[in-house]
Structure formats: C-alpha cells, structure tokens
Design an enzyme around this catalytic site. Structure first.
Site, short mmCIF file in Angstrom:
data_model
loop_
_atom_site.label_atom_id
_atom_site.label_comp_id
_atom_site.label_asym_id
_atom_site.label_seq_id
_atom_site.Cartn_x
_atom_site.Cartn_y
_atom_site.Cartn_z
CB SER A 235 24.52 91.48 54.68
OG SER A 235 24.79 92.31 56.08
N1 SAH Z 1 22.34 93.20 60.34
C1 SAH Z 1 21.60 93.66 58.84
C2 SAH Z 1 22.51 94.68 57.98
C3 SAH Z 1 21.82 95.90 57.65
S1 SAH Z 1 23.26 97.28 57.15
C4 SAH Z 1 20.46 92.66 58.59
O1 SAH Z 1 20.61 91.58 58.73
O2 SAH Z 1 19.48 93.01 58.01
C5 SAH Z 1 23.59 98.07 58.76
C6 SAH Z 1 23.13 98.90 59.33
O3 SAH Z 1 24.14 99.61 60.83
C7 SAH Z 1 22.43 99.75 58.37
O4 SAH Z 1 20.21 100.17 58.68
C8 SAH Z 1 22.65 101.50 59.60
O5 SAH Z 1 20.77 102.73 59.56
C9 SAH Z 1 23.23 101.05 60.08
N2 SAH Z 1 24.23 101.38 60.93
C10 SAH Z 1 25.18 101.78 60.51
N3 SAH Z 1 25.85 102.80 61.38
C11 SAH Z 1 25.36 102.97 62.73
C12 SAH Z 1 26.24 102.62 64.24
N4 SAH Z 1 26.77 103.96 64.51
N5 SAH Z 1 25.05 102.27 65.03
C13 SAH Z 1 23.91 101.59 64.79
N6 SAH Z 1 23.34 101.64 63.30
C14 SAH Z 1 24.26 102.15 62.45
#
Ligand code: SAH
Length: 212
Positions: A59
């Site tokens: 993000s």
């Molecule tokens: N907090 C992260 C942002 C990653 S983007 C950072 O600091 O980099 C969001 C992430 O959510 C992705 O990696 C995606 O694979 C994950 N995601 C989507 N749906 C999900 C679910 N139901 N349970 C766990 N992870 C999920």
C-alpha cells in the site's frame, strides 16, 4: 542515503496530516525498501503503492500511516491484519509494540513475508488462509486491519473485536472504496465512521469477493 529519503517521505506524511507521533516514529524506523522487490527499491520512498507480484501491491505509505493512526495502537495491543502482502504494515504494528497476527491467502507472499520478518527479527504470528473469517483461536483483538477492499464488513471480524476494539477496512466496489472505521461500543453495538476515497486490491474469501 535511504534513511534521508525515508525521513523526507515521513515529513511529507506529517505535512499531509498524520499526527500520531508513535505512528511517525515506527514509519521512520522501518525500512520500506526491505519489503519491496529488488527492482522497485529505487521507488521505495515515493508516496505510492508498488507491485509486489501476483497482481498485489504494497500500500501507499500515506494509506498505511492513516490506517495505522485510525487503529489507535497502544503497546501490548493484540492486532489482527488481513492481507500480509509484503509484510510492511505488520512490521509497522510490531514496531509500535503490538502483538501482531497476520493472515495472507497467497502462499508465495505468505512465505516471502515470513522470510523478511525472520531476517529483520520482527516477530509476527502468520498464517496462510482466508482472513475474512478472522482467527478465532487468538481473538478477541483490540484492533483488526484489513488491507484489501471488501464488498461488506465481514460479520466474523466484528465478532472478534474486544469491547472498545476497532476494525479498519476499505469497503466498496472492486475499483474504489471508503475506509470504514468500526468501533465496538458494546457486545451488540458498533459505531461506524467513513473516510473517502481509496483504491485497494480486492479481498477474496468466504465473507468477501469470490475468486475471479
Ligand atoms: N498489508 C500489505 C498490503 C498487501 S495487498 C502490505 O503492507 O504490503 C493485500 C493483500 O491481501 C494481498 O497480498 C492479497 O493476496 C491479500 N488477500 C486478499 N484477500 C485475502 C483474504 N481473504 N485473506 C488473506 N489475505 C487476503
């Protein structure tokens, strides 16, 4: 070099309205370049989201800062993150003294983040699976942060908050969302505030979007 760049970025975030000193301190301490692919490291201290593979992103720093500020983190708080991704957000929460649990559905990202945590000595309990149903074994949580966009607020997550606990989650369609800040005010009552407008990758799972 990168420390100077990092401090310039964090000064920018402060100028954009981030005021919680504990959040700013953690952002100054955690090296964002360690959480992005080698080819992206030059861009680690720009205030933008960056690709981390598998169609996912780390993000934007401003978004991380704002969401963390909305969680109102206290030392020793138990915090659940849904969407570990790069691991950066979890690292910030750990640095603030929280006990962090984080769930990622993509196995490669889950494994990669675990490797980064190990290298940096960051202690986060991680799990690979569907975070929309929460992590009941370790509930209740003082705060839950969802870092992917959801069509609704998953009921399971509301149930896993302490009284007074806060859930921060982007809710909307697949392209744009409003950030919802939900506070559990009693066993059955919740207060909801909204902050427009964000663009997260979709939350995919039992209580969110179906797989494409
Ligand atoms: N907090 C992260 C942002 C990653 S983007 C950072 O600091 O980099 C969001 C992430 O959510 C992705 O990696 C995606 O694979 C994950 N995601 C989507 N749906 C999900 C679910 N139901 N349970 C766990 N992870 C999920």
């Amino acid at each position: 070099m990168s420390k100077t760049e990092r401090n310039i970025l964090i000064d920018e975030l402060e100028a954009k309205g981030i005021s919680d000193q504990n959040v700013l301190k953690a952002l100054r301490a955690i090296e964002r370049e360690k959480f992005v692919p080698a080819t992206m490291q030059n861009n680690a201290y720009r205030d933008i989201a960056l690709p981390i593979g598998y169609g996912q992103t780390i993000s934007q720093p401003y978004t991380v800062a704002l969401m963390t500020q909305e969680l109102k983190v206290n030392k020793g708080d138990r915090i659940l993150e849904i969407g570990t991704g790069s691991g950066y957000q979890a690292a910030i929460l750990y640095k603030m003294g929280a006990i962090v649990y984080s769930i990622e559905r993509n196995f490669d990202l889950f494994r990669n983040a675990q490797k980064i945590f190990d290298n940096l000595g960051i202690r986060v309990s991680t799990k690979c699976g569907d975070g929309t149903i929460g992590w009941s074994e370790y509930s209740p949580f003082n705060a839950i942060i969802v870092t992917a966009g959801s069509p609704d607020i998953p009921e399971s997550l509301k149930k896993q908050l302490t009284i007074g606990g806060r859930l921060v989650i982007p809710v909307g369609n697949k392209r744009t969302q409003t950030l919802k800040v939900i506070t559990r005010t009693s066993e059955k009552e919740f207060k909801i505030e909204s902050i427009p407008e964000f663009a997260f990758v979709p939350l995919i799972g039992r209580e969110a979007w179906e797989k494409d």
